[in-house]
Enzyme design. Structure first.
Site, PDB file in Angstrom:
ATOM      1  N   THR A   1      -9.444  33.125 -32.434  1.00 43.22           N
ATOM      2  CA  THR A   1      -8.979  32.863 -31.079  1.00 43.22           C
ATOM      3  C   THR A   1      -8.487  34.152 -30.454  1.00 43.22           C
ATOM      4  OG1 THR A   1      -7.652  31.319 -29.802  1.00 43.22           O
ATOM      5  CG2 THR A   1      -6.544  32.412 -31.610  1.00 43.22           C
TER       6      THR A   1
ATOM      7  N   GLY B   1     -13.073  36.456 -23.590  1.00 40.92           N
ATOM      8  CA  GLY B   1     -13.979  35.327 -23.791  1.00 40.92           C
ATOM      9  C   GLY B   1     -15.427  35.659 -23.469  1.00 40.92           C
TER      10      GLY B   1
ATOM     11  N   CYS C   1     -16.110  38.128 -26.919  1.00 37.25           N
ATOM     12  CA  CYS C   1     -15.891  37.618 -28.275  1.00 37.25           C
ATOM     13  C   CYS C   1     -16.446  36.200 -28.426  1.00 37.25           C
ATOM     14  CB  CYS C   1     -14.390  37.626 -28.584  1.00 37.25           C
ATOM     15  SG  CYS C   1     -13.985  36.932 -30.195  1.00 37.25           S
TER      16      CYS C   1
ATOM     17  N   THR D   1     -13.904  33.232 -28.877  1.00 36.76           N
ATOM     18  CA  THR D   1     -12.952  33.004 -27.787  1.00 36.76           C
ATOM     19  C   THR D   1     -13.705  32.335 -26.648  1.00 36.76           C
ATOM     20  OG1 THR D   1     -11.698  34.974 -28.409  1.00 36.76           O
ATOM     21  CG2 THR D   1     -11.366  34.140 -26.178  1.00 36.76           C
TER      22      THR D   1
END
Length: 174
Positions: free
Chosen positions: A2, A157, A160, A163
């Site tokens: 995360t 986001g 990655c 994410t």
């Protein structure tokens, strides 16, 4: 994994996190809440790592906050000591970001309690991307802490794969 990011600016502290829960290379859930308010809504906390492990740590940290009347640093140090020395807790794989109106801290299972430079923290798989984005925004814009956290999570986001764009953002004003 995360991404969790915390930004402090102009009498405002924010912790924000995405909502993706992964098991290996599979997305198990996309809307998890990895950021919470603790201790009578006076402390923000977010986690990266194993979900069950993090909930155990949240419970322990909240108990430390109650024991120490909301004193963030003392509670964080006590949790880190327990985490490092307790055989069961030592196996937990997570990191916590915690903040109140006075301080922002990272707590790790190695017993580390770190107060960051630049009033900025980013952890998790997308943490480096979020940190770079947030630092650039802190240094080159007048955006609020919440706007910086939001934009840095969006950038993380986009880069990655662990994410996503579902965000939980909590803020304290002081």
């Amino acid at each position: 994994m995360t991404t969790i990011v915390s930004v402090r600016r102009n009498n405002q502290v924010v912790i924000a996190g995405d909502g993706q829960v992964s098991l290996g290379n599979t997305v198990m859930k996309g809307n998890a809440r990895k950021v919470r308010r603790l201790y009578h809504n006076k402390v923000l906390a977010g986690f990266a790592g194993g979900t069950a492990d993090a909930f155990t740590l949240f419970e322990r940290f909240e108990a430390k906050l109650e024991m120490h009347q909301g004193h963030l640093l003392k509670s964080a140090v006590e949790l880190a000591k327990d985490w490092r020395t307790d055989k069961m807790l030592r196996k937990l794989e997570a990191m916590l970001v915690v903040a109140d109106t006075e301080a922002s801290l990272i707590i790790t299972g190695n017993g580390d309690v770190v107060q960051p430079e630049h009033d900025l923290i980013a952890i998790g798989s997308g943490g480096n991307y979020a940190q770079a984005a947030a630092l650039a925004l802190l240094q080159n814009t007048e955006l609020s802490a919440q706007e910086i956290a939001d934009k840095s999570l969006t950038i993380a986001g986009d880069i990655c794969v662990f994410t996503n764009q579902f965000k939980t953002i909590e803020q304290l004003d002081y």
